[in-house]
Scaffold this motif. Sequence first.
Motif, PDB file in Angstrom:
ATOM      1  N   GLU A 207      -1.309  -6.669  -4.759  1.00 59.95           N
ATOM      2  CA  GLU A 207      -2.255  -7.538  -4.355  1.00 59.95           C
ATOM      3  C   GLU A 207      -3.404  -6.975  -4.089  1.00 59.95           C
ATOM      4  OE1 GLU A 207       1.133  -9.590  -1.378  1.00 59.95           O
ATOM      5  OE2 GLU A 207       0.215  -8.185  -0.653  1.00 59.95           O
ATOM      6  N   VAL A 208      -4.569  -7.834  -3.814  1.00 59.02           N
ATOM      7  CA  VAL A 208      -6.119  -7.181  -3.957  1.00 59.02           C
ATOM      8  C   VAL A 208      -6.235  -6.157  -3.502  1.00 59.02           C
ATOM      9  CG1 VAL A 208      -8.533  -8.082  -3.216  1.00 59.02           C
ATOM     10  CG2 VAL A 208      -7.008  -9.835  -3.957  1.00 59.02           C
ATOM     11  N   GLN A 209      -5.892  -5.604  -2.377  1.00 55.96           N
ATOM     12  CA  GLN A 209      -6.384  -4.197  -1.657  1.00 55.96           C
ATOM     13  C   GLN A 209      -5.447  -3.138  -2.784  1.00 55.96           C
ATOM     14  OE1 GLN A 209      -5.528  -3.616   2.426  1.00 55.96           O
ATOM     15  NE2 GLN A 209      -6.736  -5.479   3.006  1.00 55.96           N
ATOM     16  N   GLY A 210      -4.336  -3.521  -3.247  1.00 59.04           N
ATOM     17  CA  GLY A 210      -3.473  -2.719  -4.118  1.00 59.04           C
ATOM     18  C   GLY A 210      -4.406  -2.665  -5.303  1.00 59.04           C
ATOM     19  N   VAL A 211      -4.573  -3.672  -5.982  1.00 60.80           N
ATOM     20  CA  VAL A 211      -5.448  -3.652  -7.439  1.00 60.80           C
ATOM     21  C   VAL A 211      -6.633  -2.621  -7.114  1.00 60.80           C
ATOM     22  CG1 VAL A 211      -6.786  -5.045  -8.923  1.00 60.80           C
ATOM     23  CG2 VAL A 211      -4.527  -5.720  -7.975  1.00 60.80           C
ATOM     24  N   PHE A 212      -7.656  -3.037  -6.030  1.00 60.55           N
ATOM     25  CA  PHE A 212      -8.592  -2.004  -5.832  1.00 60.55           C
ATOM     26  C   PHE A 212      -8.116  -0.560  -5.782  1.00 60.55           C
ATOM     27  CE2 PHE A 212     -11.673   0.333  -3.220  1.00 60.55           C
ATOM     28  CZ  PHE A 212     -12.662  -0.063  -3.470  1.00 60.55           C
ATOM     29  N   ALA A 213      -6.984  -0.269  -4.936  1.00 59.33           N
ATOM     30  CA  ALA A 213      -6.520   1.065  -4.861  1.00 59.33           C
ATOM     31  C   ALA A 213      -6.325   1.746  -6.156  1.00 59.33           C
ATOM     32  CB  ALA A 213      -5.561   1.128  -3.765  1.00 59.33           C
ATOM     33  N   GLN A 214      -5.621   0.912  -6.972  1.00 64.79           N
ATOM     34  CA  GLN A 214      -5.172   1.339  -8.097  1.00 64.79           C
ATOM     35  C   GLN A 214      -6.124   1.753  -9.173  1.00 64.79           C
ATOM     36  OE1 GLN A 214      -1.808  -0.378 -10.443  1.00 64.79           O
ATOM     37  NE2 GLN A 214      -2.040  -1.966  -9.052  1.00 64.79           N
ATOM     38  N   LYS A 215      -7.419   0.884  -9.100  1.00 65.15           N
ATOM     39  CA  LYS A 215      -8.690   1.374  -9.837  1.00 65.15           C
ATOM     40  C   LYS A 215      -9.172   2.756  -9.419  1.00 65.15           C
ATOM     41  CE  LYS A 215     -10.309  -0.657 -13.128  1.00 65.15           C
ATOM     42  NZ  LYS A 215     -10.164  -0.231 -14.238  1.00 65.15           N
ATOM     43  N   PHE A 216      -9.362   2.724  -7.841  1.00 67.02           N
ATOM     44  CA  PHE A 216      -9.594   3.865  -7.316  1.00 67.02           C
ATOM     45  C   PHE A 216      -9.095   5.181  -7.958  1.00 67.02           C
ATOM     46  CE2 PHE A 216      -9.943   6.937  -3.844  1.00 67.02           C
ATOM     47  CZ  PHE A 216     -11.052   7.383  -3.876  1.00 67.02           C
ATOM     48  N   LYS A 217      -7.924   4.875  -7.845  1.00 67.61           N
ATOM     49  CA  LYS A 217      -6.880   5.979  -8.218  1.00 67.61           C
ATOM     50  C   LYS A 217      -7.291   6.613  -9.767  1.00 67.61           C
ATOM     51  CE  LYS A 217      -1.992   6.660  -9.199  1.00 67.61           C
ATOM     52  NZ  LYS A 217      -1.599   8.198  -8.659  1.00 67.61           N
ATOM     53  N   GLU A 218      -7.167   5.528 -10.572  1.00 76.44           N
ATOM     54  CA  GLU A 218      -7.407   5.721 -12.002  1.00 76.44           C
ATOM     55  C   GLU A 218      -8.885   6.558 -12.403  1.00 76.44           C
ATOM     56  OE1 GLU A 218      -6.967   1.854 -14.202  1.00 76.44           O
ATOM     57  OE2 GLU A 218      -8.565   2.623 -15.496  1.00 76.44           O
ATOM     58  N   GLU A 219      -9.833   5.887 -11.495  1.00 75.40           N
ATOM     59  CA  GLU A 219     -11.115   6.441 -11.862  1.00 75.40           C
ATOM     60  C   GLU A 219     -11.116   8.113 -11.225  1.00 75.40           C
ATOM     61  OE1 GLU A 219     -14.259   5.499 -13.116  1.00 75.40           O
ATOM     62  OE2 GLU A 219     -12.562   4.182 -13.922  1.00 75.40           O
ATOM     63  N   VAL A 220     -10.490   8.117 -10.094  1.00 77.52           N
ATOM     64  CA  VAL A 220     -10.504   9.594  -9.402  1.00 77.52           C
ATOM     65  C   VAL A 220      -9.813  10.647 -10.533  1.00 77.52           C
ATOM     66  CG1 VAL A 220      -9.634  11.066  -7.636  1.00 77.52           C
ATOM     67  CG2 VAL A 220     -10.813   8.923  -7.000  1.00 77.52           C
ATOM     68  N   GLU A 221      -8.773  10.116 -10.899  1.00 71.91           N
ATOM     69  CA  GLU A 221      -7.762  11.090 -11.781  1.00 71.91           C
ATOM     70  C   GLU A 221      -8.532  11.216 -13.166  1.00 71.91           C
ATOM     71  OE1 GLU A 221      -3.660   9.698 -11.305  1.00 71.91           O
ATOM     72  OE2 GLU A 221      -3.734  10.159  -9.213  1.00 71.91           O
TER      73      GLU A 221
END
Length: 313
Positions: free
Chosen positions: A13-27
């Motif tokens: 869902e939207v908050q999860g899609v945001f969080a996944q992109k954040f995680k991807e960038e941080v990592e």
Amino acid sequence: DTWRYAFEEAIDEVQGVFAQKFKEEVEKNSDHTVQLFPYGTLGESADTMEQAQAGILQFVDQSPGFTGSLIPEAQVFFVPYLLPQDTDALARFFRNSEAINEMFPELYAEQGLELLTMFPEGEVVMTTKEPVTGPDDLDEVKFRVMTNPLLVESYKAFGATPTPLPWGEVYGGLQTNIIQGQENPMFFVESTKMYEVTDHITFTGHNNFTTAVMANKDFYDGLSEEDQQMIQDAIDVAFDHIIEYQEGLTEEALDAILEAKPEMNVTRLTEEQRQPFMDAAESVEQQFLDMTGDSGAEILEQMKEDLAEATSD
Ligand code: 6CS
């Protein structure tokens, strides 16, 4: 390090899609790892906020719908008809708003939170058991709202009997008729199958769902400047991604609902039908000012200025 990040929705869902992109960038840009905790893994929104304030979580997504009792000014997002529905204007507003980017961070900081961003999640629609064409139709309707005092006042002004509940009680509450209505953006109505337990979807235009992502402030203040910048950059990338991701999402979700349940009734209120709800908004705005004093008045005024700018382009 491993950083823990909880949000109020499922991973897709939207908050999860945001969080996944954040995680991807941080990592991608650091040696840190982000562990994601979707809705349900650590409790309700109120629980994850406590965990973030206590430093058990480094990051949390909590919508102002649940932050209102902690930060009364965050209730400004529930003054009806304040936010526009135009998605470009909304994105411009959240990107550039002084209220969002300068004033709110100070209020969150007082609660031990570093406000990283706020973003829109789509036009809020009502889903109900019976048709809604005006406030009279909400008479005697127990309408579930997030646990936010101003949202309660809104639905009182709309003629309903507001019932604040955590998310986890909504599907069952509708199924057992303890409540007869709820509001949420279309993608969420579809993904959480709200259409199974209600028969009418009504576009009233009264709000667009706002959410907020924040870090525990002690954790954030203890990071190197380089890590802080890396986090800000990851947030900016995730923000752009989530705006783009939501293009056409409301329409796709509505199509999916109508495919799953062709007999679902969908109504867009006319300007005339919206008018009584818009009239009720004035008293809600006054109640917001009564609840929040000078600080709330300043935020509301700044938001109106920022909105005028975002909608004039
Ligand atoms: O209505 C709610 O409680 C939920 N709605 C959305 C769109 N996200 C999370 C929140 O818990």
